[in-house]
Design an enzyme around this catalytic site. Structure first.
Site, PDB file in Angstrom:
ATOM      1  N   LYS A 176       0.730  -1.172   0.044  1.00 54.40           N
ATOM      2  CA  LYS A 176       0.112  -0.073  -0.047  1.00 54.40           C
ATOM      3  C   LYS A 176       1.010   1.274  -0.034  1.00 54.40           C
ATOM      4  O   LYS A 176       1.484   1.791   1.052  1.00 54.40           O
ATOM      5  CB  LYS A 176      -0.922   0.105   1.229  1.00 54.40           C
ATOM      6  CG  LYS A 176      -1.492   1.375   1.599  1.00 54.40           C
ATOM      7  CD  LYS A 176      -2.461   1.724   0.307  1.00 54.40           C
ATOM      8  CE  LYS A 176      -3.058   3.111   0.728  1.00 54.40           C
ATOM      9  NZ  LYS A 176      -2.275   4.367   0.638  1.00 54.40           N
ATOM     10  N   PRO A 177       1.189   1.932  -1.221  1.00 58.56           N
ATOM     11  CA  PRO A 177       2.069   2.899  -1.272  1.00 58.56           C
ATOM     12  C   PRO A 177       1.312   4.375  -0.909  1.00 58.56           C
ATOM     13  O   PRO A 177       0.129   4.227  -0.855  1.00 58.56           O
ATOM     14  CB  PRO A 177       2.531   3.031  -2.742  1.00 58.56           C
ATOM     15  CG  PRO A 177       1.418   2.631  -3.571  1.00 58.56           C
ATOM     16  CD  PRO A 177       0.671   1.380  -2.646  1.00 58.56           C
ATOM     17  N   SER A 230       4.826   8.495   9.949  1.00 61.23           N
ATOM     18  CA  SER A 230       4.903   9.149  11.088  1.00 61.23           C
ATOM     19  C   SER A 230       4.538   8.385  12.227  1.00 61.23           C
ATOM     20  O   SER A 230       3.730   7.378  12.223  1.00 61.23           O
ATOM     21  CB  SER A 230       3.644  10.388  11.243  1.00 61.23           C
ATOM     22  OG  SER A 230       2.445   9.899  11.320  1.00 61.23           O
ATOM     23  N   GLU A 251       9.118   1.894  11.044  1.00 61.75           N
ATOM     24  CA  GLU A 251      10.073   2.983  10.999  1.00 61.75           C
ATOM     25  C   GLU A 251       9.263   4.328  11.202  1.00 61.75           C
ATOM     26  O   GLU A 251       8.739   4.699  10.077  1.00 61.75           O
ATOM     27  CB  GLU A 251      10.733   2.619   9.735  1.00 61.75           C
ATOM     28  CG  GLU A 251      12.185   3.147   9.793  1.00 61.75           C
ATOM     29  CD  GLU A 251      12.291   4.574   8.868  1.00 61.75           C
ATOM     30  OE1 GLU A 251      12.258   5.684   9.398  1.00 61.75           O
ATOM     31  OE2 GLU A 251      12.427   4.443   7.788  1.00 61.75           O
ATOM     32  N   CYS A 285      13.680  10.659   6.771  1.00 62.14           N
ATOM     33  CA  CYS A 285      13.534  10.466   8.502  1.00 62.14           C
ATOM     34  C   CYS A 285      14.775  10.436   9.043  1.00 62.14           C
ATOM     35  O   CYS A 285      14.874  10.746  10.351  1.00 62.14           O
ATOM     36  CB  CYS A 285      12.977   9.027   8.703  1.00 62.14           C
ATOM     37  SG  CYS A 285      11.407   8.994   7.793  1.00 62.14           S
ATOM     38  N   GLU A 383      10.577  17.252  13.795  1.00 61.65           N
ATOM     39  CA  GLU A 383      10.995  17.118  12.755  1.00 61.65           C
ATOM     40  C   GLU A 383      10.602  18.097  11.650  1.00 61.65           C
ATOM     41  O   GLU A 383       9.394  18.657  11.485  1.00 61.65           O
ATOM     42  CB  GLU A 383      10.461  16.026  12.307  1.00 61.65           C
ATOM     43  CG  GLU A 383      11.334  15.117  11.255  1.00 61.65           C
ATOM     44  CD  GLU A 383      10.625  13.681  10.820  1.00 61.65           C
ATOM     45  OE1 GLU A 383       9.596  13.448  11.463  1.00 61.65           O
ATOM     46  OE2 GLU A 383      11.565  12.779  10.285  1.00 61.65           O
TER      47      GLU A 383
END
Ligand code: SIN
Length: 480
Positions: A176-177, A230, A251, A285, A383
């Site tokens: 699932k992109p 996220s 991740e 990231c 971030e």
């Protein structure tokens, strides 16, 4: 090479599907033009993909590792053969400078190649027995159906880092992109088809993230979810996984500190900072999000860094000479602007950059260096995901460790020092899963990539990366 606007499809159980579905536009952030569309799939397609992957699992997992390697090696070669096509598509759909896109395709292919080889080395164990008449063994079994949910910033590599070990170990996969950059995934799916993977082994679903995620989290046929994205979404997946104790690899967000001690090679530190911070316009990231420089070399570092940053060329990623492409969308740009405005309103100074660029029609921000920042500023707490380098002055190694660890995140950190004792002792104190010591680019297929604290669970890449997709089954054998 121009990328043609096209209607891309999903692939479930070896069939291209979704023609009848509403579509999602994929927009080039460099110019606002639609590059292509994908079907807005939801629960129905997710369920079909789960069933297909579940049915395919029996025969795929029953193949020998050596047989599975053949398919993966073909896929690796096809990716390299189609490097330019994949790279152009990637640049068109999410803005990455073309040379970086080419680099990402190669990097993505290394995960397929490396795990093709590593699949042959998923060894079990024989354990010395405590009782005569017994033999103790550990067998390794693929975990089952895997859902791989991936982000927009690395449309190829984040998929292959998950697919490679999953397929090599005998799992079947539902990809699932991200809806921001799904076209590269469709192209990868086409290459899987050309590589001859049996139907249902790899499936691709595009569309509603929440609906598709709901199905994969609630359907007990899915035994593992591997996600890059996220921390907020990662926490939701942890909660949703509880009912079925589904295996997770996560991740998640980073907020990487980059520390420059006063014995560092300043030119090397500047080079490493630019490499880490400005890769993918600061949208990685692991990119250095906050820089701490010891007082003796602070002015020299800021001066040299600013000069290098001024040389970076911003523009449409299809231009071969461009270093910095657009941000992914207006929200991304607004966040960057907010971080810089907040810092300057609290006393920081912009040395170079500091403005959005409107002349190209896309969502661009100048490569920026901000000095005299402190921990009270948002840019040092969150971030940024953009081309902004805030630089704070520190006094000592102890302060460096304290500042670096002052975050709930623990993905990557960077340290620049020529002194082995200082470097070793500082790194020992850092709570980060990845450390670049005099190195602004630590990523590779053969190493464990992942974070401590709220940056994630598990590791991708390397030997640890394939362990995430297998279960240990302890077998105690009684002898007659
Ligand atoms: C990421 O941004 O999560 C990926 C970066 C990398 O693989 O180097």
């Amino acid at each position: 090479m121009a990328v043609k606007t096209d209607n891309y499809l999903m692939n479930i159980n070896g069939e291209w599907v979704g023609q009848e579905r509403e579509t999602l536009d994929v927009v080039n952030p460099a110019n606002g033009e639609t590059v292509g569309t994908v079907p807005y799939g939801g629960e129905k397609e997710a369920e079909q993909a789960v069933d297909a992957a579940y049915d395919a699992f029996q025969s795929w997992s029953a193949l020998t590792a050596h047989d599975r390697v053949g398919y993966l090696k073909k896929l690796n070669q096809l990716m390299l053969d189609h490097q330019e096509e994949l790279a152009q598509l990637m640049t068109a759909e999410m803005g990455k400078p073309i040379n970086e896109s080419r680099g990402e395709v190669k990097y993505a292919a290394t995960f397929i190649e490396w795990f093709a080889e590593e699949g042959k080395r998923v060894y079990g164990e024989t354990i010395p027995t405590h009782a005569t008449g017994k033999r103790l063994q550990v067998w390794k079994k693929p975990v089952g159906v895997v859902a791989a949910i991936t982000p927009w910033n690395f449309p190829a590599a984040m998929l292959t880092r998950k697919m490679g070990p999953a397929l090599a170990s005998g799992c079947t996969v539902i990809m699932k992109p991200s809806s921001e950059s799904p076209l590269t995934a469709v192209k990868l799916m086409e290459l899987c088809e050309q590589a001859g993977f049996p139907k249902g082994v790899v499936n691709l679903v595009t569309g509603s993230s929440s609906k598709i995620a709901k199905v994969v989290m609630e359907n007990s046929k899915v035994r593992k979810v591997t996600f890059t994205g996220s921390t907020e979404v990662g926490k939701t997946l942890i909660r949703q996984s509880a009912d079925q104790v589904k295996k997770l690899s996560l991740e998640l967000g980073g907020h990487a500190p980059l520390v420059v001690l006063d014995d560092a090679d300043v030119d090397l530190a500047v080079k490493g900072t630019v490499a880490s911070k400005f890769r993918n316009a600061g949208q990685t990231c692991i990119c250095a999000n906050r820089v701490y420089v010891q007082e003796g070399i602070y002015d020299e570092f800021v001066d040299k860094l600013s000069k290098k940053v001024q040389e970076l060329k911003v523009g449409d990623g299809t231009d071969e000479s461009v270093d910095i492409g657009p941000l992914i969308n207006q929200d991304g740009l607004d966040k960057v602007k907010h971080h810089v405005e907040d810092a300057t309103s609290k006393g920081a100074t912009v040395v170079t950059g500091g403005e959005a660029i409107t002349e190209y029609g896309g969502v661009f921000y100048q490569p920026t260096v901000v000095k005299d920042v402190n921990q009270s500023m948002v840019v040092m707490q969150e971030e940024t995901f953009g081309p902004v380098t805030p630089v704070e002055k520190i006094a000592s190694d102890e302060e460096a460790a304290k500042m670096a660890n002052d975050t709930p995140y623990g993905l990557a950190a960077y340290v620049f020092t020529e002194n082995v004792s200082r470097g070793t002792q500082l790194i020992e104190k850092l709570d980060f899963g990845i450390v670049g010591w005099n190195d602004g680019g630590p990523s590779a297929a053969q190493v464990p990539f992942g974070g401590m604290k709220e940056s994630g669970i598990g590791r991708e890449g390397g030997q640890e990366g394939i362990e995430e997709f297998v279960e240990s089954q302890y077998v105690s054998i009684g002898m007659k």
